[in-house]
Structure formats: structure tokens, C-alpha cells
Design an enzyme around this catalytic site. Structure first.
Site, PDB file in Angstrom:
ATOM      1  N   HIS A 161       9.014 -10.116   9.576  1.00 16.71           N
ATOM      2  CA  HIS A 161       8.908 -10.474   8.146  1.00 16.71           C
ATOM      3  C   HIS A 161       7.655  -9.870   7.501  1.00 16.71           C
ATOM      4  CE1 HIS A 161      11.862 -13.700   9.160  1.00 16.71           C
ATOM      5  NE2 HIS A 161      11.141 -13.756  10.261  1.00 16.71           N
ATOM      6  N   SER A 282      -2.375  12.799  -8.349  1.00 10.36           N
ATOM      7  CA  SER A 282      -1.843  12.180  -9.560  1.00 10.36           C
ATOM      8  C   SER A 282      -2.227  13.048 -10.748  1.00 10.36           C
ATOM      9  CB  SER A 282      -2.421  10.772  -9.710  1.00 10.36           C
ATOM     10  OG  SER A 282      -2.362  10.360 -11.066  1.00 10.36           O
ATOM     11  N   GLU A 295       7.200   8.707   1.198  1.00  8.39           N
ATOM     12  CA  GLU A 295       8.114   8.059   0.240  1.00  8.39           C
ATOM     13  C   GLU A 295       9.457   8.785   0.194  1.00  8.39           C
ATOM     14  OE1 GLU A 295       5.827   6.654  -3.511  1.00  8.39           O
ATOM     15  OE2 GLU A 295       4.573   8.137  -2.514  1.00  8.39           O
TER      16      GLU A 295
END
Ligand code: ARG
Length: 464
Positions: A161, A282, A295
């Protein structure tokens, strides 16, 4: 013989040209030209078979083989010119063959249909390409195992979890990924065995009336046998679904690696660092270093499932035999195929390049991660497991992060005496992440001996 209706191939049946919209949407050559080498190989085997059974002469066969070689050269050199009228790779090759050798080209399509031809091409392509995918999987497992060897004794928390569960190791975490991919290798090997029936000679739907020798073409093309039923063969894409199933499973595994890397390299965790070459900046925030590759593993890994679902739903409702719906199969297959191979390479370079932060990993192995060790220790001292579980749960509650302190409080509150209580309390107070790791005993556990055993098995699987 009269010529085809202008603006149409296969035009004997039609009095007008195909509507341009239908022509455009019906055209699959942009996708299926990737199968050109397999298409030519299938045609050469077919021509040889036609001569063997007497449907064409030896001279015609030789002219066809010579012509196919010439077309091969054009396609290989990139000088082959596709025409707007070339609906698919099969028609393009036949058209060009006719231009190169004339009359004998008109006999090549004897006894076959594009319906058996296209699936033959795809299966040949898969049999050619699967070893490459296998190599990617092996390289990925090798990277995981190499890094696992370094990390056998490096404690890190395991999670359930996403809550810290037990002390594990970097080696165990890497072997977990490798073990899953080892399963994919077995699936791939079984898959290769299943893609062993040759569709060629099935014809359009229910076979043909000529004395073809399907076993001959099957063998010449490296298949184990001709496919069993012409209707099932030409009207189904079960084999492609099988392949997409494998790609889906590989994608699921890679997606999970991606997610873990994203989480682990976030400063809040700080378990691993990625090198500059695997991060991006970025456009606004000057300080950012983002794990875009990880990702993309996470997102890209999920997409083969969409392609599998796409082909499954397109094929599910069809009547037996070929329907044009099946033409969409190759775009889905190739998209999933190419992406999966890219993602495997991406996963491998990530694993190669990870820097583990042993200090952060160790710091994340808090005292509560001794909870199961403590419960099992109490079991060894003679407590029933449920009682031990209750006692350690109480210790965790009382200790609020300090399990040893909480255990003392829980012992004091316990109704009956606990065997070896003082000795166990002392062992707990002296426990360390390394000690907990070394104390793991079961096969498959994160214990160093177990992980070394796993590594040996995994090395055997990838042949090292
Ligand atoms: N381009 C077609 C496909 O990929 C080949 C089979 C066409 N068959 C037909 N009857 N139109 O499915």
C-alpha cells in the site's frame, strides 16, 4: 483480354472507378509495406510450389524468382516507387513484378488470396522479429541482475500500500523486476512455438480447387505445418492477439518500473538519482530535473493494453472468414511492437544508470519495520501467531515510532507472562536494518542468501 476499368485494380467486375474516399481509406500500403521482405519470400516459396505441382512451368518459375529478386533489390535500395493505385504491399509487388517480367507475373497469384498471403507475411515477420524482442528482454534482465549483485546487502524498505512494510534490499527489488521479465521470456518462447502453422494456400475462405502442396510451402518457409482450417486461418487474428498479449504483459511490468523510479527519485523519497542524460528540464522552473523517461515508461507501458483491446474488439464480433475489419491489425501490432522495444531499451538504460542512495534507503527503514521479525520471534518463543500479532500491534501503537519502547509497554500491559520476554526485548533494541535483512530465512525472501540464489537462477535463464 480487356484492360481493367480506369481507376481500379481487379476491375473485371466493376463498371466504374472506386470512390476516392473509399480508395484512400481502403489503402493499407503505408502500414503493410513494412512486410515487403516477407511478402517476397512467401511469393518465392509459392512460385516454387506451383512449379512442383505442375501449375506453372520451370521457366515460368525461374522468371518469377528472377523478377522477385529484382523487386527485392528495388525495395532494399529504396528505389521501388509505390503508386497511388497500390492498395497494399501484395498488390504493389504483383504490379511491379508484372512491369519487370511481363506475362509470368500473371500466374503468381494462382491458388492463393491476399487473405492467406497477408497473414503469412505477418507470421513470417513475427518469426523474424521475435528474437530481437527476446534480445531486448534478455538485455533488460541482465541489467537488473548486474545491479542486483551490487545491492544484495543494501537495505531498503519494501512496501505494501506504499506504506513501509519490511526491510528488504536493493538486490531483492531489482530481482523482483527481473523475475517478472523472466516469465515474459518463457511466454515469448512458448509464443514462438505457437506461431508455427503456415496460412499460405488457404485461399480466400474455404480453400481452392487446385492441387496445391501446402506442406511444401509451409516447410520452405520454416513453419512446422500448414494451418488446419482455411476459414479459421484467414478470418482470425488470434496469433496477433497472442503477441499483443505478451506485449501488454511486458508493458505492465515496465510501467510499474517507471512508476517506482518516478517515486523513488522524487526528493521526498530520494532513494535513487538519475543522471542528467535521463532527465529533462522545465521551460519555466530553472531548477527542475524531471524524470520524463521514467514517466514515459509508466505511461507507454500501459498502451499495448489499449492496442490489445482494440484488436480484440475489432475481431470479436466478426462472422467467420475474412472481413476488411481485419486490415487494422497491423497498425495496432506495429505500434505496440515498436513502442515496447523502445521502452525496453529505455528501461535498460535507466537500470544501468541508477545511483542508489544507501543512506536514504537505510533511513527509510524505521524501527517499525522490525514488527514482523518481532512477531515471528515471539512465535519461535512459543506464542500463538495471533497473540504475537496483537502484542506487536500494541507495541507499535504504544511506541509511536519507537517499537522497542512500545514493546516494553505492551509487555507490561499483557495479561499473561510472555516467554523469553526480556531476551527478546534486548534483541529488538539491538536490531538493525542489516540484521533484519540477514535474519530473513524463507526461499524467495530478501535475505542475502535467497537473493544470491535468485540471481543465479536469473543468470541461468538469460544464459550467463
Ligand atoms: N490489405 C489487406 C489486409 O491487410 C490484405 C487482405 C485483403 N483481402 C481482401 N479480400 N481485400 O487485410
Amino acid at each position: 483480354m480487356s484492360a481493367d476499368t480506369p481507376g481500379r485494380s481487379l476491375g473485371g467486375r466493376f463498371a466504374e472507378a472506386t470512390h476516392p474516399v473509399l480508395e484512400r481509406i481502403n489503402r493499407s500500403v503505408e502500414v503493410d509495406k513494412r512486410l515487403w521482405a516477407q511478402d517476397l519470400r512467401g511469393s518465392a516459396a509459392h512460385a516454387r510450389m506451383l512449379a512442383k505441382v505442375g501449375l506453372i512451368t520451370a521457366d515460368e518459375r525461374d522468371a518469377l524468382l528472377e523478377g522477385l529478386r529484382a523487386v527485392h533489390e528495388e525495395l532494399e535500395q529504396g528505389t521501388f516507387v509505390f503508386l497511388p493505385s497500390d492498395e497494399d504491399i501484395h498488390m504493389a509487388v504483383e504490379r511491379r513484378l508484372g512491369e519487370r517480367i511481363g506475362e509470368p507475373a500473371r500466374k503468381l497469384h494462382t491458388g492463393r488470396s491476399r487473405n492467406d498471403q497477408v497473414l503469412t507475411d505477418v507470421l513470417l515477420w513475427l518469426r523474424d522479429e521475435l528474437p530481437g524482442l527476446r534480445g531486448d528482454l534478455v538485455a533488460y534482465v541482465e541489467a537488473l541482475v548486474t545491479r542486483a549483485e551490487e545491492g544484495v546487502g543494501t537495505p531498503m524498505p519494501s512496501f505494501t500500500h506504499l506504506q513501509p512494510a519490511q526491510v528488504s534490499s536493493v538486490g531483492q527489488w531489482l530481482c523482483a523486476h527481473a523475475a517478472e521479465v523472466a516469465g515474459h521470456l518463457r511466454r515469448l518462447d512458448h509464443l514462438l512455438e505457437r506461431l508455427d502453422a503456415c496460412p499460405l494456400g488457404s485461399g480466400a475462405s474455404a480453400g481452392g480447387y487446385l492441387p496445391l502442396d501446402r506442406a511444401h510451402t509451409a516447410e520452405a518457409l520454416g513453419f512446422a505445418r500448414p494451418s488446419l482450417n482455411a476459414t479459421q486461418t484467414t478470418g482470425s487474428r488470434i496469433e496477433l492477439l497472442d503477441v499483443l498479449g505478451l506485449l501488454t504483459l511486458v508493458g505492465v511490468s515496465l510501467s510499474r518500473l517507471g512508476e517506482e523510479l518516478v517515486v523513488f527519485c522524487s526528493p521526498s523519497f530520494g532513494f535513487v538519482a538519475l543522471p542528467d542524460r535521463l532527465t529533462t528540464g522545465s521551460s519555466l522552473l530553472p531548477h527542475k530535473r524531471n524524470p520524463d523517461g521514467a514517466e514515459l515508461l509508466r505511461s507507454g507501458g500501459k498502451l499495448a493494453a489499449a492496442e490489445l483491446a482494440g484488436l480484440a474488439s475489432v475481431t470479436a464480433g466478426l462472422v467467420s472468414g475474412y472481413s476488411k475489419d481485419l486490415q487494422g491489425d497491423k497498425a495496432l501490432l506495429f505500434a505496440a511492437w515498436d513502442r515496447t522495444r523502445d521502452l525496453l531499451a529505455l528501461a535498460t538504460v535507466h537500470v544501468d544508470a541508477l545511483t542508489w542512495r544507501a543512506d536514504r534507503l537505510r533511513a527509510a527503514c524505521g524501527p517499525e519495520l522490525a514488527a514482523l521479525w518481532l512477531a515471528d520471534r515471539l512465535v519461535l518463543a512459543g506464542l500463538p501467531f495471533r497473540e504475537a500479532h496483537h502484542l506487536v500491534g500494541l507495541a507499535a501503537r504504544e511506541g509511536d515510532g519507537d517499537l522497542a519502547e512500545g514493546f516494553r509497554a505492551a509487555l507490561a500491559a499483557h495479561a499473561t507472562p510472555v516467554p523469553e520476554a526480556q531476551a527478546i526485548a534486548a534483541e529488538l533494541a539491538a536490531q538493525t536494518p542489516e540484521g533484519l535483512l540477514a535474519a530473513l530465512k524463507t526461499e524467495g525472501s530478501a535475505g542475502p542468501e535467497s537473493v544470491r540464489g535468485q540471481i543465479a537462477v536469473l543468470k541461468g535463464i538469460v544464459g550467463r
